[in-house]
Design a protein around this motif. Structure first.
Motif, mmCIF file in Angstrom:
data_model
loop_
_atom_site.group_PDB
_atom_site.id
_atom_site.type_symbol
_atom_site.label_atom_id
_atom_site.label_comp_id
_atom_site.label_asym_id
_atom_site.label_seq_id
_atom_site.Cartn_x
_atom_site.Cartn_y
_atom_site.Cartn_z
ATOM 1 N N SER A 282 7.226 3.970 2.354
ATOM 2 C CA SER A 282 6.787 2.621 2.710
ATOM 3 C C SER A 282 7.724 1.601 2.099
ATOM 4 C CB SER A 282 5.372 2.348 2.183
ATOM 5 O OG SER A 282 4.399 2.763 3.106
ATOM 6 N N ARG A 283 7.475 0.338 2.407
ATOM 7 C CA ARG A 283 8.158 -0.742 1.688
ATOM 8 C C ARG A 283 7.588 -0.803 0.281
ATOM 9 N NH1 ARG A 283 6.492 -5.142 3.050
ATOM 10 N NH2 ARG A 283 4.866 -4.569 4.516
ATOM 11 N N TRP A 284 8.359 -1.418 -0.640
ATOM 12 C CA TRP A 284 7.879 -1.574 -2.025
ATOM 13 C C TRP A 284 6.939 -2.770 -2.084
ATOM 14 C CZ3 TRP A 284 8.801 2.862 -3.813
ATOM 15 C CH2 TRP A 284 9.992 3.522 -3.574
ATOM 16 N N ASP A 285 5.735 -2.523 -1.659
ATOM 17 C CA ASP A 285 4.737 -3.580 -1.534
ATOM 18 C C ASP A 285 3.516 -3.073 -2.302
ATOM 19 O OD1 ASP A 285 2.501 -5.035 -0.553
ATOM 20 O OD2 ASP A 285 3.537 -5.435 1.352
ATOM 21 N N ARG A 286 2.928 -3.948 -3.137
ATOM 22 C CA ARG A 286 1.806 -3.492 -3.965
ATOM 23 C C ARG A 286 0.653 -2.985 -3.096
ATOM 24 N NH1 ARG A 286 2.193 -7.499 -7.159
ATOM 25 N NH2 ARG A 286 3.562 -6.544 -8.672
ATOM 26 N N LEU A 287 0.506 -3.596 -1.896
ATOM 27 C CA LEU A 287 -0.607 -3.223 -1.023
ATOM 28 C C LEU A 287 -0.448 -1.816 -0.429
ATOM 29 C CD1 LEU A 287 -1.235 -6.618 0.799
ATOM 30 C CD2 LEU A 287 -2.484 -5.628 -1.121
ATOM 31 N N LYS A 288 0.676 -1.166 -0.692
ATOM 32 C CA LYS A 288 0.857 0.203 -0.192
ATOM 33 C C LYS A 288 0.251 1.234 -1.145
ATOM 34 C CE LYS A 288 3.195 -1.228 3.440
ATOM 35 N NZ LYS A 288 2.644 -1.181 4.787
ATOM 36 N N GLY A 289 -0.323 0.776 -2.257
ATOM 37 C CA GLY A 289 -1.085 1.678 -3.129
ATOM 38 C C GLY A 289 -0.265 2.699 -3.907
ATOM 39 N N TRP A 290 0.970 2.351 -4.289
ATOM 40 C CA TRP A 290 1.859 3.313 -4.981
ATOM 41 C C TRP A 290 1.298 3.766 -6.323
ATOM 42 C CZ3 TRP A 290 5.765 5.115 -2.140
ATOM 43 C CH2 TRP A 290 6.371 4.300 -1.163
ATOM 44 N N ALA A 291 0.937 2.781 -7.167
ATOM 45 C CA ALA A 291 0.574 3.124 -8.554
ATOM 46 C C ALA A 291 -0.634 4.068 -8.613
ATOM 47 C CB ALA A 291 0.351 1.849 -9.363
ATOM 48 N N PRO A 292 -1.731 3.790 -7.877
ATOM 49 C CA PRO A 292 -2.857 4.730 -7.902
ATOM 50 C C PRO A 292 -2.486 6.110 -7.355
ATOM 51 C CG PRO A 292 -3.442 2.746 -6.628
ATOM 52 C CD PRO A 292 -2.042 2.562 -7.094
ATOM 53 N N LEU A 293 -1.530 6.158 -6.430
ATOM 54 C CA LEU A 293 -1.107 7.461 -5.904
ATOM 55 C C LEU A 293 -0.439 8.282 -7.012
ATOM 56 C CD1 LEU A 293 -0.577 9.548 -3.675
ATOM 57 C CD2 LEU A 293 1.448 8.237 -3.004
ATOM 58 N N VAL A 294 0.419 7.636 -7.801
ATOM 59 C CA VAL A 294 1.072 8.341 -8.914
ATOM 60 C C VAL A 294 0.007 8.834 -9.884
ATOM 61 C CG1 VAL A 294 2.648 8.100 -10.875
ATOM 62 C CG2 VAL A 294 3.195 6.997 -8.687
ATOM 63 N N GLU A 295 -0.946 7.964 -10.183
ATOM 64 C CA GLU A 295 -2.016 8.327 -11.126
ATOM 65 C C GLU A 295 -2.854 9.483 -10.567
ATOM 66 O OE1 GLU A 295 -4.054 8.667 -14.312
ATOM 67 O OE2 GLU A 295 -2.201 7.495 -14.211
ATOM 68 N N GLY A 296 -3.154 9.432 -9.267
ATOM 69 C CA GLY A 296 -3.934 10.500 -8.626
ATOM 70 C C GLY A 296 -3.191 11.827 -8.689
ATOM 71 N N PHE A 297 -1.874 11.768 -8.452
ATOM 72 C CA PHE A 297 -1.065 12.988 -8.487
ATOM 73 C C PHE A 297 -1.032 13.559 -9.912
ATOM 74 C CE2 PHE A 297 2.973 15.316 -8.742
ATOM 75 C CZ PHE A 297 2.854 16.149 -7.639
ATOM 76 N N ALA A 298 -0.929 12.674 -10.907
ATOM 77 C CA ALA A 298 -0.939 13.129 -12.311
ATOM 78 C C ALA A 298 -2.282 13.787 -12.631
ATOM 79 C CB ALA A 298 -0.664 11.945 -13.236
ATOM 80 N N THR A 299 -3.363 13.212 -12.114
ATOM 81 C CA THR A 299 -4.704 13.791 -12.331
ATOM 82 C C THR A 299 -4.773 15.192 -11.725
ATOM 83 O OG1 THR A 299 -5.612 11.558 -12.159
ATOM 84 C CG2 THR A 299 -7.189 13.367 -11.980
ATOM 85 N N LEU A 300 -4.209 15.330 -10.522
ATOM 86 C CA LEU A 300 -4.193 16.641 -9.855
ATOM 87 C C LEU A 300 -3.449 17.663 -10.724
ATOM 88 C CD1 LEU A 300 -4.696 18.160 -7.075
ATOM 89 C CD2 LEU A 300 -2.350 17.549 -6.511
ATOM 90 N N LYS A 301 -2.305 17.263 -11.248
ATOM 91 C CA LYS A 301 -1.514 18.187 -12.083
ATOM 92 C C LYS A 301 -2.275 18.552 -13.369
ATOM 93 C CE LYS A 301 2.627 18.832 -10.090
ATOM 94 N NZ LYS A 301 3.266 20.141 -9.877
ATOM 95 N N ARG A 302 -3.006 17.569 -13.913
ATOM 96 C CA ARG A 302 -3.752 17.847 -15.152
ATOM 97 C C ARG A 302 -4.896 18.827 -14.923
ATOM 98 N NH1 ARG A 302 -2.699 12.262 -16.504
ATOM 99 N NH2 ARG A 302 -4.613 11.634 -15.454
#
Ligand code: UDP
Length: 486
Positions: A282-302
């Protein structure tokens, strides 16, 4: 300034129809066109927008123009511009308001400026038009000019709005109040979703979905060797055989642990063709939900230590997350994008070393749009799951594109994405794009069940074929234009 854009000659309808998957859609388009096209004898259809490059509208217009032309409607594409740079600030604010963001005020000075530019553009554009021509004006920027011309020459006119929000807010009200006098002048107004239609246009509104061109560099089906070749030539993968063609003019790059961008295959190859890949482009736009996706992926790995199923555990150990967007140089004049990229850079740098190995932020060069499209295509084809975790989304071609390629999608419930995906049918849906636990659980479900993934991917592909290809779009546009002709 008015610039007339020449569109490159694309594939003919017969070439599309040669594909068994597309023949039906092309037939239906020709059927519809049969009775409508004669009404355009002696008329030119004018597509008008404000940019020839970048953004969804500019991406879709060339093929639409080409198909209208082939069907027998003489069609031209005009792009408006102005030397009054203050107008860009105004239209950007207006755009944000219609998406529910910003200070909910448009001033008299704003209106005076918008009307001044609209009159200047009218003076230049009107002499190019014939007495029976038809206008299709895209988005707010040229709407004022189109309204003036329509009133003066009494031409049939359609206003196509590509933006919107499924909420009534002070911001959206301010935006629509500003636009109302201009967009009310048109015979028809076209929207992407029913939720976006303001009350005052309900009596003349039509629905047309955005669409993709199945033969474009971004969306044509790539064969396996082509995927391998593109990943090698773009520097996204270390080739295991010599490249038969030269590398792309600009390689993809990857954010390194020190915060700089370096080769995408450092510190090590990403293993794109060998590991399960979860990706958002996506474009680097806050509304694309990047940060929660990274956090969700980290949760999955944990969650790995608690996983008992051995096979699933291997999948979770190997899965990588790719965050893919335009290169920093291409967004340097967009302060919001620079902020988001900086934010993601610091999130990445604060991750533990082993997670940094499984998450890659990739920057795709934008200088050559064909190479960019091929990289996006190869990545969307190779991914196991494409995520679009938007907080807000007008439509989201970034979901349509992988759906067309048969890649399973995980999307948020933003209005545009709900137009494409029914939860559990065409893909998995996250109700709250800000909730990392929900994202982790949805990824876990998808990665655990290849059969379910395959079923949803097939449904998604069918949905795109039936509803979101350029043939359906042109067919629906034809019906709207017929109504505008009266
Ligand atoms: N895109 C791209 N390169 C990138 C990021 C995005 O080509 O690095 C494309 C993407 O494939 C899609 C378009 O930009 O075709 C984005 O359209 P979408 O409707 O998803 O969102 P918008 O950017 O209009 O909000």
């Amino acid at each position: 300034m008015i610039e007339i854009i020449e569109t490159p000659k694309g594939p003919s309808l017969d070439e599309y129809a040669a594909s068994i998957h597309l023949a039906n859609a092309v037939d239906e388009l020709r059927d519809t066109a049969y009775s409508i096209v004669p009404k355009f004898a002696g008329r030119t259809l004018w597509m008008v927008n404000s940019t020839a490059k970048g953004g969804g509208v500019a991406e879709m217009l060339p093929r639409q123009v080409g198909i209208f032309d082939e069907l027998g409607i003489e069609t031209r594409w005009a792009v408006i511009g102005t030397h009054r740079k203050e107008l860009f600030d105004l239209t950007k604010r207006l755009h944000n308001l219609l998406h529910g963001a910003g200070e909910p005020v448009m001033t008299d000075a704003d209106r005076a400026l918008y009307e001044l530019v609209s009159r200047e553009l009218q003076a230049e554009f009107q002499p190019m038009l014939g007495p029976d021509d038809v206008l299709m004006i895209h988005d707010p920027q040229p709407a004022g000019m189109g309204a003036l011309i329509k009133r003066e020459l009494d031409l049939p006119g359609v206003w196509r709005c590509h933006i919107g929000l499924d909420e009534d807010l002070p911001q959206t009200r301010a935006g629509w109040n500003f636009l109302r006098p201009y967009v009310s002048a048109y015979d028809r107004a076209v929207f992407t979703a029913p939720e976006y239609i303001p009350d005052f246009l309900a009596d003349r509104a039509d629905l047309v979905r955005p669409a993709l061109d199945p033969y474009s560099a971004k969306n044509r089906q790539l064969r396996v060797p082509e995927v391998v070749e593109i990943l090698g030539r773009s520097g996204l993968m270390i080739p295991t055989w010599r490249l038969l063609k030269p590398p792309f003019s600009h390689p993809a790059e990857r954010l390194q642990a020190d915060g700089t961008f370096g080769p995408a295959t450092e510190p090590e190859d990403l293993g794109i063709l060998y590991r399960p890949i979860v990706m958002e482009v996506s474009r680097w736009d806050r509304l694309k939900g990047w940060a929660p996706l990274v956090e969700g992926f980290a949760t999955l790995k944990r969650s790995i230590p608690s996983v008992t199923d051995v096979d699933h555990r291997k999948v979770l150990e190997d899965v990588a997350l790719l965050l893919v967007g335009p290169e920093p140089a291409a967004v340097s004049d967009d302060p919001e994008a620079v902020d988001v990229l900086n934010e993601l850079t610091s999130i990445y740098r604060s991750l533990p070393r082993e997670l940094q190995r499984d998450i890659a932020l990739l920057s795709l060069p934008m200088t050559d749009s064909r190479e960019n499209a091929l990289m996006v295509n190869a990545l969307q084809t190779a991914a196991s799951v494409v995520v679009q975790n938007s907080v807000r989304e007008g439509f989201g071609l970034t979901a349509t594109e992988p759906m067309w390629k048969g890649t399973p999608v995980l999307v948020s419930s933003a209005c545009g994405l709900r137009q494409q995906v029914r939860p559990g049918i065409e893909g998995e849906m996250i109700r709250n794009a800000d909730d990392p636990d929900e994202i982790a659980a949805a990824l876990d479900r998808l990665l655990r069940d290849p059969d379910r993934r395959a079923t949803m991917a097939r449904n998604a592909q069918r949905r795109v074929r039936e509803e979101f290809l350029v043939f359906t779009q042109v067919r629906n546009d034809l019906r709207v234009l017929e109504r505008a002709l009266g």
